[in-house]
Design a protein around this motif. Structure first.
Motif, PDB file in Angstrom:
ATOM      1  N   GLU A 133      -7.362  13.307  71.200  1.00 44.70           N
ATOM      2  CA  GLU A 133      -7.582  14.326  72.225  1.00 44.70           C
ATOM      3  C   GLU A 133      -8.212  15.588  71.639  1.00 44.70           C
ATOM      4  N   LYS A 134      -8.031  15.782  70.326  1.00 46.30           N
ATOM      5  CA  LYS A 134      -8.620  16.931  69.635  1.00 46.30           C
ATOM      6  C   LYS A 134      -9.885  16.544  68.870  1.00 46.30           C
ATOM      7  N   GLN A 135     -10.457  15.372  69.220  1.00 53.96           N
ATOM      8  CA  GLN A 135     -11.692  14.865  68.600  1.00 53.96           C
ATOM      9  C   GLN A 135     -11.550  14.654  67.087  1.00 53.96           C
ATOM     10  N   ILE A 136     -10.340  14.269  66.668  1.00 50.64           N
ATOM     11  CA  ILE A 136     -10.097  13.935  65.266  1.00 50.64           C
ATOM     12  C   ILE A 136      -9.954  12.418  65.172  1.00 50.64           C
ATOM     13  N   ARG A 137     -10.783  11.811  64.351  1.00 46.83           N
ATOM     14  CA  ARG A 137     -10.859  10.355  64.335  1.00 46.83           C
ATOM     15  C   ARG A 137      -9.793   9.686  63.481  1.00 46.83           C
ATOM     16  N   THR A 138      -9.478  10.275  62.324  1.00 45.01           N
ATOM     17  CA  THR A 138      -8.509   9.650  61.426  1.00 45.01           C
ATOM     18  C   THR A 138      -7.523  10.681  60.886  1.00 45.01           C
ATOM     19  N   ILE A 139      -6.380  10.176  60.422  1.00 42.69           N
ATOM     20  CA  ILE A 139      -5.350  11.045  59.853  1.00 42.69           C
ATOM     21  C   ILE A 139      -5.851  11.718  58.581  1.00 42.69           C
ATOM     22  N   GLU A 140      -6.784  11.065  57.880  1.00 43.61           N
ATOM     23  CA  GLU A 140      -7.308  11.608  56.620  1.00 43.61           C
ATOM     24  C   GLU A 140      -7.999  12.959  56.792  1.00 43.61           C
ATOM     25  N   GLU A 141      -8.425  13.257  58.009  1.00 48.74           N
ATOM     26  CA  GLU A 141      -9.100  14.533  58.265  1.00 48.74           C
ATOM     27  C   GLU A 141      -8.115  15.702  58.387  1.00 48.74           C
ATOM     28  N   VAL A 142      -6.816  15.380  58.512  1.00 51.53           N
ATOM     29  CA  VAL A 142      -5.808  16.399  58.822  1.00 51.53           C
ATOM     30  C   VAL A 142      -5.126  16.914  57.561  1.00 51.53           C
ATOM     31  N   ASP A 143      -5.022  18.238  57.462  1.00 52.14           N
ATOM     32  CA  ASP A 143      -4.276  18.863  56.379  1.00 52.14           C
ATOM     33  C   ASP A 143      -2.827  19.077  56.820  1.00 52.14           C
ATOM     34  N   TYR A 144      -2.638  19.722  57.983  1.00 50.64           N
ATOM     35  CA  TYR A 144      -1.317  19.924  58.567  1.00 50.64           C
ATOM     36  C   TYR A 144      -1.345  19.567  60.047  1.00 50.64           C
ATOM     37  N   ALA A 145      -0.240  18.987  60.530  1.00 52.88           N
ATOM     38  CA  ALA A 145      -0.066  18.731  61.965  1.00 52.88           C
ATOM     39  C   ALA A 145       1.366  19.088  62.323  1.00 52.88           C
ATOM     40  N   ILE A 146       1.517  19.972  63.303  1.00 51.14           N
ATOM     41  CA  ILE A 146       2.845  20.459  63.682  1.00 51.14           C
ATOM     42  C   ILE A 146       3.118  20.089  65.138  1.00 51.14           C
ATOM     43  N   LEU A 147       4.206  19.376  65.348  1.00 54.65           N
ATOM     44  CA  LEU A 147       4.639  19.042  66.703  1.00 54.65           C
ATOM     45  C   LEU A 147       5.476  20.206  67.218  1.00 54.65           C
ATOM     46  N   GLU A 148       4.923  20.958  68.175  1.00 55.02           N
ATOM     47  CA  GLU A 148       5.604  22.142  68.694  1.00 55.02           C
ATOM     48  C   GLU A 148       6.766  21.738  69.595  1.00 55.02           C
ATOM     49  N   ASN A 149       7.658  22.695  69.861  1.00 55.61           N
ATOM     50  CA  ASN A 149       8.834  22.363  70.675  1.00 55.61           C
ATOM     51  C   ASN A 149       8.501  22.086  72.133  1.00 55.61           C
ATOM     52  N   GLY A 151       6.071  19.953  72.831  1.00 57.69           N
ATOM     53  CA  GLY A 151       5.455  18.628  72.801  1.00 57.69           C
ATOM     54  C   GLY A 151       3.986  18.609  72.416  1.00 57.69           C
ATOM     55  N   LYS A 152       3.365  19.789  72.294  1.00 60.61           N
ATOM     56  CA  LYS A 152       1.964  19.845  71.896  1.00 60.61           C
ATOM     57  C   LYS A 152       1.833  19.690  70.383  1.00 60.61           C
ATOM     58  N   LEU A 153       0.696  19.170  69.957  1.00 62.48           N
ATOM     59  CA  LEU A 153       0.426  18.984  68.540  1.00 62.48           C
ATOM     60  C   LEU A 153      -0.615  19.991  68.078  1.00 62.48           C
ATOM     61  N   SER A 154      -0.214  20.840  67.120  1.00 69.03           N
ATOM     62  CA  SER A 154      -1.148  21.792  66.520  1.00 69.03           C
ATOM     63  C   SER A 154      -1.687  21.175  65.238  1.00 69.03           C
ATOM     64  N   VAL A 155      -3.005  21.207  65.081  1.00 65.51           N
ATOM     65  CA  VAL A 155      -3.633  20.500  63.966  1.00 65.51           C
ATOM     66  C   VAL A 155      -4.520  21.437  63.152  1.00 65.51           C
ATOM     67  N   PHE A 156      -4.409  21.345  61.826  1.00 64.27           N
ATOM     68  CA  PHE A 156      -5.277  22.077  60.894  1.00 64.27           C
ATOM     69  C   PHE A 156      -5.990  21.035  60.039  1.00 64.27           C
ATOM     70  N   VAL A 157      -7.302  20.995  60.156  1.00 64.04           N
ATOM     71  CA  VAL A 157      -8.074  19.970  59.442  1.00 64.04           C
ATOM     72  C   VAL A 157      -8.423  20.442  58.036  1.00 64.04           C
ATOM     73  N   LYS A 158      -8.750  19.476  57.175  1.00 64.43           N
ATOM     74  CA  LYS A 158      -9.058  19.794  55.774  1.00 64.43           C
ATOM     75  C   LYS A 158     -10.391  20.525  55.655  1.00 64.43           C
ATOM     76  N   ASP A 159     -11.407  20.012  56.325  1.00 67.63           N
ATOM     77  CA  ASP A 159     -12.748  20.605  56.233  1.00 67.63           C
ATOM     78  C   ASP A 159     -12.952  21.612  57.353  1.00 67.63           C
ATOM     79  N   ASP A 160     -12.174  22.687  57.305  1.00 69.17           N
ATOM     80  CA  ASP A 160     -12.248  23.745  58.320  1.00 69.17           C
ATOM     81  C   ASP A 160     -13.275  24.788  57.870  1.00 69.17           C
ATOM     82  N   LYS A 161     -14.389  24.834  58.547  1.00 69.59           N
ATOM     83  CA  LYS A 161     -15.462  25.762  58.167  1.00 69.59           C
ATOM     84  C   LYS A 161     -15.025  27.221  58.302  1.00 69.59           C
ATOM     85  N   ASP A 162     -14.096  27.487  59.226  1.00 67.92           N
ATOM     86  CA  ASP A 162     -13.636  28.859  59.435  1.00 67.92           C
ATOM     87  C   ASP A 162     -12.477  29.232  58.517  1.00 67.92           C
TER      88      ASP A 162
END
Length: 222
Positions: A133-149, A151-162
């Motif tokens: 849903e966040k246009q992330i294809r594989t788990i390998e792209e993710v640095d951190y993923a936090i399941l908020e209380n 139920g939403k998933l906050s995601v920080f990718v490894k190759d974050d240009k910003d």
């Protein structure tokens, strides 16, 4: 009222009509008092309160012959309860965690936390769905993923240009976040030593977070 009733005609239709308008106004006032957020941000307790209010109103409109106070009294009770519990949760973090639940780190430094997934009954299919849903294809792209209380998933990718590095909370409302310290290979003594060096009391810390090998502190009087 009588003119309006004459226009509508049927007594049943009139009762349903004015109850609908009245409860519409009451719900707006109730949610203003409770300070509601977006639906996607509601906690489990907030969602339960919302469901109960909607059910009470539906029952009252359906049973239009019953006294309207049979709904107004429970409605006022629910709003009062929600406000009181919200104030308590703001003052006591343990009570807030019990009421709203805690967020869970599902992926840390690119590694899946299977124990936390089992604890939250959060399946791999759930994770992959929310990543897609966040246009992330594989788990390998993710640095951190936090399941908020909520139920939403906050995601920080490894190759974050910003360069949006996940700021890991260390202290919230004067309470050290024990679950987060192992993720950065630190302990309580490390936190307390930093506070001592900065001559800051733990109870005076509103929020402290760890980012780029540094700890940033916001005091309650800042």
């Amino acid at each position: 009222m009588k003119k309006l009733q004459n226009i509508i005609g049927d007594d049943m239709l009139f009762r349903v009509f004015y109850r609908t308008i009245l409860f519409y106004i009451l719900v707006i006032v109730a949610y203003k008092i409770m300070g509601k957020r977006e639906v996607g941000e509601l906690s489990i307790f907030d969602l339960i309160i919302s469901m109960l209010i909607s059910q009470l109103i539906a029952i009252s409109i359906e049973n239009y012959k019953d006294s309207i106070f049979l709904v107004i009294i429970p409605l006022v009770t629910l709003v009062t309860l929600q406000v009181l519990l919200a104030k308590l949760s703001m003052k006591h973090i343990k009570f807030r965690n019990m009421l709203d639940g805690k967020r869970s780190i599902i992926i840390s430094n690119g590694k899946l936390n299977f124990n936390e997934m089992i604890k939250q009954r959060y399946t791999l299919d759930d994770l992959l769905l929310q990543l897609r849903e966040k246009q992330i294809r594989t788990i390998e792209e993710v640095d951190y993923a936090i399941l908020e209380n909520n139920g939403k998933l906050s995601v920080f990718v490894k190759d974050d240009k910003d360069k949006k590095v996940f700021p890991l909370p260390i202290i919230i409302d004067g309470n050290i976040q024990d679950d987060n310290l192992p993720l950065i290979k630190k302990n309580k003594n490390w936190v307390k030593n930093i506070l001592n060096k900065k001559k800051i009391s733990q109870k005076d810390v509103f929020y402290a977070f760890y980012k780029n090998d540094e700890i940033y502190i916001i005091k309650k009087d800042d």
